[in-house]
Design a protein around this motif. Structure first.
Motif, mmCIF file in Angstrom:
data_model
loop_
_atom_site.group_PDB
_atom_site.id
_atom_site.type_symbol
_atom_site.label_atom_id
_atom_site.label_comp_id
_atom_site.label_asym_id
_atom_site.label_seq_id
_atom_site.Cartn_x
_atom_site.Cartn_y
_atom_site.Cartn_z
ATOM 1 N N THR A 327 -50.369 79.840 23.873
ATOM 2 C CA THR A 327 -49.052 79.787 23.235
ATOM 3 C C THR A 327 -48.919 78.542 22.371
ATOM 4 O OG1 THR A 327 -48.128 80.990 25.130
ATOM 5 C CG2 THR A 327 -46.575 79.901 23.665
ATOM 6 N N LEU A 328 -49.487 77.427 22.826
ATOM 7 C CA LEU A 328 -49.490 76.221 21.992
ATOM 8 C C LEU A 328 -50.271 76.443 20.703
ATOM 9 C CD1 LEU A 328 -49.985 73.340 24.591
ATOM 10 C CD2 LEU A 328 -48.033 73.658 23.066
ATOM 11 N N LEU A 329 -51.359 77.185 20.779
ATOM 12 C CA LEU A 329 -52.127 77.497 19.574
ATOM 13 C C LEU A 329 -51.298 78.364 18.627
ATOM 14 C CD1 LEU A 329 -55.611 78.189 21.197
ATOM 15 C CD2 LEU A 329 -54.919 76.166 19.902
ATOM 16 N N ASP A 330 -50.524 79.297 19.187
ATOM 17 C CA ASP A 330 -49.617 80.097 18.350
ATOM 18 C C ASP A 330 -48.576 79.202 17.683
ATOM 19 O OD1 ASP A 330 -50.926 82.428 19.044
ATOM 20 O OD2 ASP A 330 -49.522 82.941 20.656
ATOM 21 N N ALA A 331 -48.041 78.234 18.437
ATOM 22 C CA ALA A 331 -47.052 77.308 17.869
ATOM 23 C C ALA A 331 -47.672 76.488 16.746
ATOM 24 C CB ALA A 331 -46.516 76.387 18.965
ATOM 25 N N GLU A 332 -48.917 76.068 16.919
ATOM 26 C CA GLU A 332 -49.600 75.297 15.878
ATOM 27 C C GLU A 332 -49.757 76.120 14.605
ATOM 28 O OE1 GLU A 332 -53.562 72.487 15.693
ATOM 29 O OE2 GLU A 332 -53.765 74.525 16.460
ATOM 30 N N ARG A 333 -50.079 77.399 14.769
ATOM 31 C CA ARG A 333 -50.215 78.260 13.586
ATOM 32 C C ARG A 333 -48.871 78.503 12.921
ATOM 33 N NH1 ARG A 333 -54.434 80.542 16.825
ATOM 34 N NH2 ARG A 333 -52.955 81.824 17.987
ATOM 35 N N GLU A 334 -47.821 78.596 13.710
ATOM 36 C CA GLU A 334 -46.483 78.847 13.159
ATOM 37 C C GLU A 334 -45.963 77.631 12.404
ATOM 38 O OE1 GLU A 334 -43.551 80.659 11.865
ATOM 39 O OE2 GLU A 334 -44.313 81.841 13.560
ATOM 40 N N ALA A 335 -46.083 76.457 12.998
ATOM 41 C CA ALA A 335 -45.575 75.224 12.378
ATOM 42 C C ALA A 335 -46.357 74.056 12.964
ATOM 43 C CB ALA A 335 -44.080 75.062 12.629
ATOM 44 N N GLU A 336 -47.329 73.593 12.218
ATOM 45 C CA GLU A 336 -48.248 72.570 12.725
ATOM 46 C C GLU A 336 -47.525 71.321 13.219
ATOM 47 O OE1 GLU A 336 -52.171 70.054 11.183
ATOM 48 O OE2 GLU A 336 -51.058 71.360 9.813
ATOM 49 N N GLN A 337 -46.450 70.926 12.529
ATOM 50 C CA GLN A 337 -45.779 69.686 12.906
ATOM 51 C C GLN A 337 -45.032 69.789 14.224
ATOM 52 O OE1 GLN A 337 -43.842 67.181 10.036
ATOM 53 N NE2 GLN A 337 -44.814 68.231 8.337
ATOM 54 N N GLU A 338 -44.727 70.993 14.678
ATOM 55 C CA GLU A 338 -44.103 71.157 15.991
ATOM 56 C C GLU A 338 -45.031 70.635 17.084
ATOM 57 O OE1 GLU A 338 -41.296 71.974 18.817
ATOM 58 O OE2 GLU A 338 -40.996 72.300 16.676
ATOM 59 N N VAL A 339 -46.329 70.798 16.891
ATOM 60 C CA VAL A 339 -47.306 70.321 17.872
ATOM 61 C C VAL A 339 -47.758 68.899 17.540
ATOM 62 C CG1 VAL A 339 -49.547 70.794 18.946
ATOM 63 C CG2 VAL A 339 -48.058 72.689 18.269
ATOM 64 N N ARG A 340 -47.893 68.593 16.263
ATOM 65 C CA ARG A 340 -48.423 67.292 15.869
ATOM 66 C C ARG A 340 -47.378 66.190 15.937
ATOM 67 N NH1 ARG A 340 -50.501 66.799 9.855
ATOM 68 N NH2 ARG A 340 -48.250 66.778 9.490
ATOM 69 N N ALA A 341 -46.142 66.478 15.480
ATOM 70 C CA ALA A 341 -45.148 65.413 15.322
ATOM 71 C C ALA A 341 -44.210 65.287 16.513
ATOM 72 C CB ALA A 341 -44.324 65.664 14.055
ATOM 73 N N ARG A 342 -44.053 66.324 17.305
ATOM 74 C CA ARG A 342 -43.081 66.280 18.386
ATOM 75 C C ARG A 342 -43.716 65.674 19.640
ATOM 76 N NH1 ARG A 342 -39.917 71.325 21.231
ATOM 77 N NH2 ARG A 342 -38.245 70.116 22.169
ATOM 78 N N PRO A 343 -43.268 64.505 20.089
ATOM 79 C CA PRO A 343 -43.894 63.846 21.239
ATOM 80 C C PRO A 343 -43.914 64.705 22.491
ATOM 81 C CG PRO A 343 -42.480 62.304 20.072
ATOM 82 C CD PRO A 343 -42.236 63.657 19.465
ATOM 83 N N ARG A 344 -42.856 65.474 22.725
ATOM 84 C CA ARG A 344 -42.795 66.269 23.949
ATOM 85 C C ARG A 344 -43.898 67.329 23.979
ATOM 86 N NH1 ARG A 344 -39.261 70.703 25.731
ATOM 87 N NH2 ARG A 344 -38.946 70.553 27.973
ATOM 88 N N THR A 345 -44.191 67.920 22.821
ATOM 89 C CA THR A 345 -45.253 68.931 22.767
ATOM 90 C C THR A 345 -46.622 68.277 22.872
ATOM 91 O OG1 THR A 345 -43.801 70.233 21.329
ATOM 92 C CG2 THR A 345 -46.086 70.946 21.502
ATOM 93 N N ARG A 346 -46.794 67.136 22.208
ATOM 94 C CA ARG A 346 -48.050 66.396 22.347
ATOM 95 C C ARG A 346 -48.287 65.999 23.801
ATOM 96 N NH1 ARG A 346 -50.400 63.642 18.055
ATOM 97 N NH2 ARG A 346 -50.629 61.781 19.344
ATOM 98 N N GLN A 347 -47.220 65.617 24.492
ATOM 99 C CA GLN A 347 -47.345 65.239 25.895
ATOM 100 C C GLN A 347 -47.781 66.428 26.736
ATOM 101 O OE1 GLN A 347 -46.936 61.994 27.233
ATOM 102 N NE2 GLN A 347 -48.005 63.070 28.869
ATOM 103 N N LEU A 348 -47.298 67.628 26.396
ATOM 104 C CA LEU A 348 -47.709 68.819 27.133
ATOM 105 C C LEU A 348 -49.211 69.052 26.980
ATOM 106 C CD1 LEU A 348 -47.115 71.330 28.810
ATOM 107 C CD2 LEU A 348 -46.508 72.528 26.687
ATOM 108 N N VAL A 349 -49.741 68.840 25.764
ATOM 109 C CA VAL A 349 -51.188 68.980 25.555
ATOM 110 C C VAL A 349 -51.940 68.005 26.462
ATOM 111 C CG1 VAL A 349 -53.063 68.782 23.886
ATOM 112 C CG2 VAL A 349 -50.882 69.783 23.189
ATOM 113 N N GLN A 350 -51.472 66.770 26.536
ATOM 114 C CA GLN A 350 -52.115 65.789 27.404
ATOM 115 C C GLN A 350 -51.994 66.171 28.879
ATOM 116 O OE1 GLN A 350 -49.993 62.306 25.556
ATOM 117 N NE2 GLN A 350 -52.050 61.428 25.512
ATOM 118 N N ASP A 351 -50.825 66.666 29.272
ATOM 119 C CA ASP A 351 -50.627 67.061 30.667
ATOM 120 C C ASP A 351 -51.561 68.205 31.050
ATOM 121 O OD1 ASP A 351 -48.698 65.143 30.822
ATOM 122 O OD2 ASP A 351 -46.995 66.530 30.796
ATOM 123 N N LEU A 352 -51.690 69.182 30.167
ATOM 124 C CA LEU A 352 -52.586 70.303 30.450
ATOM 125 C C LEU A 352 -54.034 69.826 30.560
ATOM 126 C CD1 LEU A 352 -51.000 73.037 28.170
ATOM 127 C CD2 LEU A 352 -51.259 73.174 30.656
#
Length: 375
Positions: A327-352
């Protein structure tokens, strides 16, 4: 507050977030035994602030919630942080008189409105990088215009300022401004619900803009309630969301008044976000997947990407980590900055990465490398 009381607070919030002691330890870079000692107050007489800061980050709460003893203390700190305007009313009047000749004319008012509209269009397109530079100047100019105009010109300036402040709040959330959210949280509940009750009759008769404003007040209040530390507060969130749903039904799906994207699909997104905030992963997944493709496609790009990011959080809370990565990969394809710029989403990548993603491990590592995260 002593180590035992802090340990009980950490255990309480860990359970609220549906983390096992093993999961919490992994996210802290520690062992399960370490977590047991921390929660029992046996690790040290006075836990280091750095440890508590890490715990607050992992638990998605403010550090003060681990340290303060009751709501009275929290409100005292809140008042100390905000305080009265140190310049006072006389200074504001002097500024008004001094600058009445500035920013006059229809051309400047149109320019300010265009800048506000452009800012919201950038936000809805998930172009957050430009907003970090544009919003501070926009707030400064809108405040000056509101202070220096009179009559109908001042009313128009206040409308622009209102939209600029909403844009600033939305942008701050994307950039993960936890301090701002903490300061505004309790006040947001009171302000939004009071405004909805007071302005409701007038807004109901003001067409799509009025209905959208009223509906968003209830959505903001529901989210603030879900973020509150008090158990009695969070129980009110579903009723506020139901109220927003009623206004969405009245409005239909025909517009984006005031750049609110207010419609039934956006109410569903807030329900999803509320479940995630309350660590109700399975319930959040159900809400997200109940949305039809047409409902999702009708939302601005920022909202579509936000849904995917929150769905990834919900999958993680529900223990479905491979689906969370996909789902995170889908979010990256939809809007890259949602994953790159948003600290909460970046933190989820680190947590996973710390928790492990099973068969999706390689895809997760590749996502982390693209986002510039350490392996």
């Amino acid at each position: 507050m002593g180590a035992h009381a802090i340990g009980r607070r950490i255990a309480y919030w860990r359970e609220r977030r549906r983390f096992t002691q093993g999961d919490f330890g992994a996210l802290m870079g520690k062992s399960r035994r370490w977590v047991q000692s921390l929660e029992s107050g046996l690790r040290q007489a006075d836990p280091r602030v750095s440890v508590l800061e890490d715990a607050a980050r992992v638990l998605r709460i403010e550090l003060s919630w681990l340290l303060l003893t009751d709501r009275t203390d929290t409100e005292r700190v809140d008042a100390a942080v905000l305080g009265p305007d140190p310049r006072g009313a006389s200074a504001a009047r002097r500024d008004h008189e001094h600058g009445r000749s500035v920013l006059r004319g229809a051309a400047r008012r149109r320019h300010l409105r265009r800048r506000v509209a452009h800012g919201w269009q950038s936000f809805q397109a998930s172009a957050f990088g430009s907003l970090g530079r544009a919003v501070p100047d926009l707030l400064t100019d809108a405040n000056r215009a509101a202070a220096r105009h009179t009559g109908d010109d001042q009313l128009a300036a206040y409308r622009a300022l209102s939209m600029a402040l909403c844009l600033a709040e939305a942008t701050a959330i994307k950039y993960g401004s936890g301090d701002l959210a903490h300061i505004a949280g309790h006040r947001a509940v009171l302000a939004a619900t009071a405004a909805a009750e007071r302005l409701g009759p007038d807004l109901l008769g003001a067409g799509p803009a009025g209905l959208s404003t009223l509906g968003m007040l209830y959505l903001k209040a529901a989210m603030a309630q879900a973020t509150a530390a008090d158990r009695n507060d969070i129980r009110a969130a579903p009723a506020l969301l139901d109220q927003a749903d009623e206004h969405a039904d009245q409005l239909g799906d025909d517009g984006d008044a005031l750049f609110s994207a207010f419609r039934a699909a956006n109410v569903a997104l807030y329900r999803l976000a509320t479940h995630v905030q309350l660590a109700e992963g399975a319930e959040g997944v159900t809400v997200a997947l109940s949305m039809t493709p047409a409902e999702v496609d009708g939302l601005p790009r920022e909202r579509r990407a936000h849904r995917l990011a929150d769905l990834a959080h919900a999958y993680t809370l529900a223990g479905e980590r491979e689906r969370a990565v996909n789902t995170l990969l889908d979010a990256e394809r939809e809007a890259e900055q949602e994953v790159r710029a948003r600290p909460r989403t970046r933190q989820l990548v680190q947590d996973l990465s710390l928790l492990g993603a099973g068969p999706a491990e390689a895809r997760l590592r590749a996502l982390g490398r693209r986002r510039g995260l350490p392996e």
